[in-house]
Enzyme design. Structure first.
Site, mmCIF file in Angstrom:
data_model
loop_
_atom_site.group_PDB
_atom_site.id
_atom_site.type_symbol
_atom_site.label_atom_id
_atom_site.label_comp_id
_atom_site.label_asym_id
_atom_site.label_seq_id
_atom_site.Cartn_x
_atom_site.Cartn_y
_atom_site.Cartn_z
ATOM 1 C CD GLU A 94 9.427 -5.833 -29.524
ATOM 2 O OE1 GLU A 94 8.801 -4.798 -29.812
ATOM 3 O OE2 GLU A 94 8.907 -6.783 -28.895
ATOM 4 C CG HIS A 119 5.120 -8.286 -30.919
ATOM 5 N ND1 HIS A 119 3.791 -8.165 -31.250
ATOM 6 C CD2 HIS A 119 5.432 -9.597 -31.105
ATOM 7 C CE1 HIS A 119 3.309 -9.332 -31.618
ATOM 8 N NE2 HIS A 119 4.293 -10.227 -31.543
ATOM 9 C CB CYS A 148 0.510 -11.168 -33.915
ATOM 10 S SG CYS A 148 0.170 -12.893 -33.466
ATOM 11 C CG HIS A 195 -0.068 -11.961 -28.553
ATOM 12 N ND1 HIS A 195 -0.583 -10.901 -29.276
ATOM 13 C CD2 HIS A 195 0.841 -12.564 -29.376
ATOM 14 C CE1 HIS A 195 -0.008 -10.864 -30.460
ATOM 15 N NE2 HIS A 195 0.855 -11.859 -30.538
ATOM 16 C CG PHE A 206 2.520 -17.261 -36.168
ATOM 17 C CD1 PHE A 206 3.446 -16.879 -35.222
ATOM 18 C CD2 PHE A 206 1.666 -18.312 -35.842
ATOM 19 C CE1 PHE A 206 3.546 -17.508 -33.981
ATOM 20 C CE2 PHE A 206 1.743 -18.956 -34.610
ATOM 21 C CZ PHE A 206 2.681 -18.556 -33.687
ATOM 22 C CE LYS A 254 1.338 -8.623 -27.932
ATOM 23 N NZ LYS A 254 1.868 -7.335 -28.430
#
Length: 416
Positions: A318, A307, A166, A345, A404, A340
């Site tokens: 975050e 994010h 991502c 996402h 990830f 998002k």
């Protein structure tokens, strides 16, 4: 190669997204808090625990690619090519014999041609190996957005594709900017593309308990970063592409300039396959790297496009990371939002799309809202611009992407 003093500017933007496949349409919807999350219609998802996604419904590949060539490309390539053509047109850049060696392409994807892989494996199981398409490999592999775009325009500089889950789009843009900064090229087309709304994509992320599975009947409210009721992200599709140029080259040709890329950070949590490090320590260090490269103080960030995936652990980490990177008081005074909440996402494309939104935020002095934030988590206690866009002066915007494998990326954009 020149000295490490070249400035890198953004001169073109291109976008394919769940809220629109032109800059004007998508940005208008984002500013107005319009959700692009909807029921999945591309396949029968009735047996899946998750039946929603941020699918693209207004993109016509015929506008960018011949029907014959489309058959040789999976949909993520269509999206990447379309957004790239838009960005190049927006920039006014012309590829000629004089400059083609000094132009490059860096467009990545987190997964690549998953639907095409799925479809061809189905053909194989049903009818044997002779039913596998001869275009199976070049239609599926991640570097074929960059490859096909280079062929289309005769771009003979670097042709590469990063894959970092991502964080792919953010890393692609940051790495491309450094190539310009260090003098290897004068221009890069960079970003990310993704299309993973297919049975394997939805099924895989749902099995990993990563996707929101409680709002199938109300898709537009499913993505709710920092809300106490959040329970996973919504998968989205699309592409976000930037044209980056050496400032002197852009100025010489009279290009319009959206903003400058002044900082880039990337590092690793080295902690867990899917979970962020406790307290967001890796993400905090990544943001500090970008601040240091930009020579900016912690109180000089006017907006953070987070994010902000709408996962319980990710949003909390975050929040902690922003506090650690900026200091608690600066963090509390910095507007943050997650686009998002409206588009889901987009995995490897997320950083590219969100970089586009950062450039437009600086251009228009508008902070997009975080929609569906109706019951803010007490542990996520910063200013997330809930539900309504905010007009304010934005000279510096930060964009975060975490993926990830513990990979982190941060970009900082600045008004010229």
């Amino acid at each position: 190669m020149t000295e490490n003093t070249r400035r890198v500017v953004v001169t073109g933007l291109g976008l394919v997204s769940p809220v629109g496949s032109t800059i004007d349409k998508a940005w208008g919807n984002i500013k107005n808090g319009v959700s692009g999350i909807k029921k999945i219609t591309s396949f029968d998802a009735s047996s899946f625990s998750v039946q929603i996604s941020g699918s693209v419904d207004d993109f016509n590949a015929d506008d960018f690619i011949s029907p014959k060539d489309q058959k040789k490309m999976d949909t993520f390539i269509h999206y990447g090519i379309g957004a790239s053509v838009m960005a190049i047109n927006d920039s006014g850049l012309e590829i000629t014999d004089k400059n083609r060696d000094r132009v490059g392409v860096s467009i990545g994807s987190g997964i690549g041609g998953l639907p095409y892989i799925e479809r061809n494996y189905g053909n194989f199981l049903k009818s044997g190996p002779r039913k596998i398409s001869p275009f199976f490999v070049p239609s599926s592999i991640i570097n074929m957005v960059s490859g096909n775009l280079s062929i289309m325009y005769g771009i003979t500089g670097p042709n590469l594709s990063l894959v970092s889950a991502c964080a792919t789009g953010t890393h692609s843009i940051g790495d491309a900017a450094r190539m310009i900064k260090h003098g290897y090229v004068d221009c890069m087309i960079a970003g990310g593309a993704e299309m993973a709304t297919c049975p394997l994509g939805i099924g895989g992320f749902a099995s990993a308990k990563a996707l929101c599975s409680t709002n199938n009947d109300n898709p537009e409210t499913a993505s709710k970063p920092w809300d106490v009721n959040r329970n996973g992200f919504v998968l989205g599709d699309g592409a976000g592409i930037l044209v980056l140029e050496d400032y002197e080259s852009a100025k010489k040709r009279g290009a319009k300039i959206y903003c400058e890329i002044v900082g880039f950070g990337m590092n690793s949590d080295a902690h867990h396959m899917t979970q962020p490090a406790a307290g967001g320590t890796g993400a905090a260090k990544c943001m500090k790297q970008a601040l240091n490269e930009a020579s900016l103080n912690e109180n000089e960030i006017d907006y953070i496009n987070a994010h902000g995936t709408s996962t319980p652990a990710g949003d909390k980490a975050e929040t902690d990371a922003i506090k650690a990177a900026l200091g608690i008081e600066n963090a509390k005074n910095t507007p943050i939002s997650s686009t998002k909440s409206m588009i889901g996402h987009l995995l490897g494309a997320a950083g590219g799309v969100e970089a586009v939104f950062c450039a437009l935020s600086i251009k228009d002095n508008v902070i997009p809202p975080t929609i569906n934030l109706n019951d803010q988590d007490p542990e996520c206690d910063l200013d997330y611009v809930p539900n309504k866009a905010r007009e304010t002066s934005i000279d510096v915007a930060m964009s975060n992407s975490f993926g990830f494998g513990g990979t982190n990326g941060t970009l900082i954009f600045k008004r010229m």
